[in-house]
Motif scaffolding. Structure first.
Motif, PDB file in Angstrom:
ATOM      1  N   MET A  90      46.206 -25.949  41.733  1.00 20.59           N
ATOM      2  CA  MET A  90      46.696 -26.826  40.672  1.00 20.59           C
ATOM      3  C   MET A  90      48.145 -26.513  40.336  1.00 20.59           C
ATOM      4  N   PHE A  91      48.508 -25.236  40.400  1.00 21.07           N
ATOM      5  CA  PHE A  91      49.900 -24.857  40.152  1.00 21.07           C
ATOM      6  C   PHE A  91      50.813 -25.508  41.183  1.00 21.07           C
TER       7      PHE A  91
ATOM      8  N   ALA B  37      40.423 -22.730  30.660  1.00 24.34           N
ATOM      9  CA  ALA B  37      41.365 -22.081  29.748  1.00 24.34           C
ATOM     10  C   ALA B  37      42.808 -22.379  30.152  1.00 24.34           C
ATOM     11  N   ALA B  38      43.059 -22.379  31.450  1.00 19.29           N
ATOM     12  CA  ALA B  38      44.402 -22.679  31.939  1.00 19.29           C
ATOM     13  C   ALA B  38      44.789 -24.115  31.613  1.00 19.29           C
ATOM     14  N   LEU B  39      43.823 -25.029  31.726  1.00 12.30           N
ATOM     15  CA  LEU B  39      44.090 -26.429  31.424  1.00 12.30           C
ATOM     16  C   LEU B  39      44.422 -26.604  29.950  1.00 12.30           C
ATOM     17  N   ILE B  40      43.665 -25.908  29.086  1.00 11.66           N
ATOM     18  CA  ILE B  40      43.941 -25.981  27.643  1.00 11.66           C
ATOM     19  C   ILE B  40      45.332 -25.422  27.343  1.00 11.66           C
ATOM     20  N   ALA B  41      45.644 -24.258  27.943  1.00 12.50           N
ATOM     21  CA  ALA B  41      46.953 -23.644  27.728  1.00 12.50           C
ATOM     22  C   ALA B  41      48.065 -24.563  28.214  1.00 12.50           C
ATOM     23  N   SER B  42      47.849 -25.221  29.348  1.00 11.92           N
ATOM     24  CA  SER B  42      48.853 -26.129  29.896  1.00 11.92           C
ATOM     25  C   SER B  42      49.105 -27.287  28.947  1.00 11.92           C
TER      26      SER B  42
ATOM     27  N   PHE C 107      48.140 -22.130  35.278  1.00  8.58           N
ATOM     28  CA  PHE C 107      47.196 -22.160  36.392  1.00  8.58           C
ATOM     29  C   PHE C 107      47.434 -21.020  37.370  1.00  8.58           C
ATOM     30  N   LEU C 108      48.596 -20.408  37.268  1.00  7.74           N
ATOM     31  CA  LEU C 108      48.917 -19.292  38.142  1.00  7.74           C
ATOM     32  C   LEU C 108      48.535 -17.956  37.517  1.00  7.74           C
ATOM     33  N   VAL C 109      48.542 -17.878  36.187  1.00  5.94           N
ATOM     34  CA  VAL C 109      48.321 -16.595  35.514  1.00  5.94           C
ATOM     35  C   VAL C 109      46.968 -16.501  34.816  1.00  5.94           C
TER      36      VAL C 109
ATOM     37  N   PHE D 265      49.164 -35.882  35.896  1.00  7.68           N
ATOM     38  CA  PHE D 265      48.806 -35.464  37.240  1.00  7.68           C
ATOM     39  C   PHE D 265      47.842 -34.288  37.221  1.00  7.68           C
ATOM     40  N   VAL D 266      48.078 -33.341  36.309  1.00  7.73           N
ATOM     41  CA  VAL D 266      47.174 -32.192  36.193  1.00  7.73           C
ATOM     42  C   VAL D 266      45.783 -32.655  35.817  1.00  7.73           C
ATOM     43  N   GLY D 267      45.703 -33.605  34.886  1.00  7.38           N
ATOM     44  CA  GLY D 267      44.391 -34.118  34.516  1.00  7.38           C
ATOM     45  C   GLY D 267      43.710 -34.845  35.655  1.00  7.38           C
TER      46      GLY D 267
END
Length: 226
Positions: free
Chosen positions: A55-56, A175-180, A167-169, A38-40
């Motif tokens: 996104m969060f 970068a958030a997507l990679i971290a997720s 996506f919140l922090v 879903f995030v993708g």
């Protein structure tokens, strides 16, 4: 529904733990895969101002919906399974022909167990079922079932919360997507590790296999534009 003790008496239904290791790992993985896909899928749609926050909320909302649906289906499956067992017990109890009752019990056996169980064993079971004074007229849900459903809901939502948290922090969406995705793979490895240790299939192998599945899914999402 009551169960039958070896002495032929009825007693409270002996249940396995509300959520065993397989249940917990499977529900967690389902939620992770749902969040990952879903995030993708919504990455491009939520571009712009407050994209990370959007996104969060989107990922969290997805898992709230998934957790609720899965919890409800858990209750449906539980009631259906209990109803099937009760139907079998009532059929055996009411059947006058002992051979027919034994056949009904044999038909209910899993295929791999059927050849290991003799008719004499099934006859003893039939006699115990026939000796039960009363059986409930219908299958019902009990408190433990709702506790299990709540457990599934919380497991899906809280277990996948780390996937949405970046996506919140993290302000940078890429970068958030990679971290997720990295967090997703880490949690998938832990889940696979736990499942492999529980089943005896090899904890490391199962963890790596589950992570590999997550990698393949991530690659498919990226290839599709996610």
């Amino acid at each position: 529904m009551n169960t039958i003790t070896p002495a032929g008496h009825t007693g409270p239904e002996q249940r396995v733990p509300i959520l065993n290791t397989v249940d917990r790992v499977c529900e967690l993985c389902f939620g992770l895969f749902m969040a990952l896909t879903f995030v993708g899928a919504v990455k491009a749609v939520t571009a712009g101002e407050d994209a990370g926050y959007k996104m969060f909320l989107t990922a969290l909302g997805c898992n709230l919906a998934w957790g609720l649906a899965d919890a409800v289906m858990y209750l449906v499956r539980t009631l259906a399974d209990r109803g099937q067992r009760l139907k079998l017990a009532l059929t055996v109890q009411r059947e006058q022909d002992q051979a027919v009752a034994v056949r009904a019990l044999r038909d209910a056996l899993p295929e791999r167990l059927e050849q290991l169980v003799e008719d004499t064993d099934l006859e003893r079971i039939r006699a115990r079922v026939a000796a039960v004074p009363t059986l409930p007229p219908r299958a019902n849900l009990v408190l433990d079932d709702f506790v299990g459903a709540l457990g599934i809901f919380l497991l899906v939502v809280l277990g996948t919360f780390p996937v949405a948290l970046p996506f919140l922090v993290i302000e940078d969406i890429k970068a958030a997507l990679i971290a997720s995705r990295v967090l997703t793979l880490v949690i998938l490895f832990i889940a696979g590790f736990a499942l492999g240790r529980y089943t005896g299939a090899g904890a490391m192998k199962a963890g790596i296999a589950m992570t590999g599945l997550g990698v393949l899914l991530t690659m498919a999402i990226i290839a599709l534009g996610g």
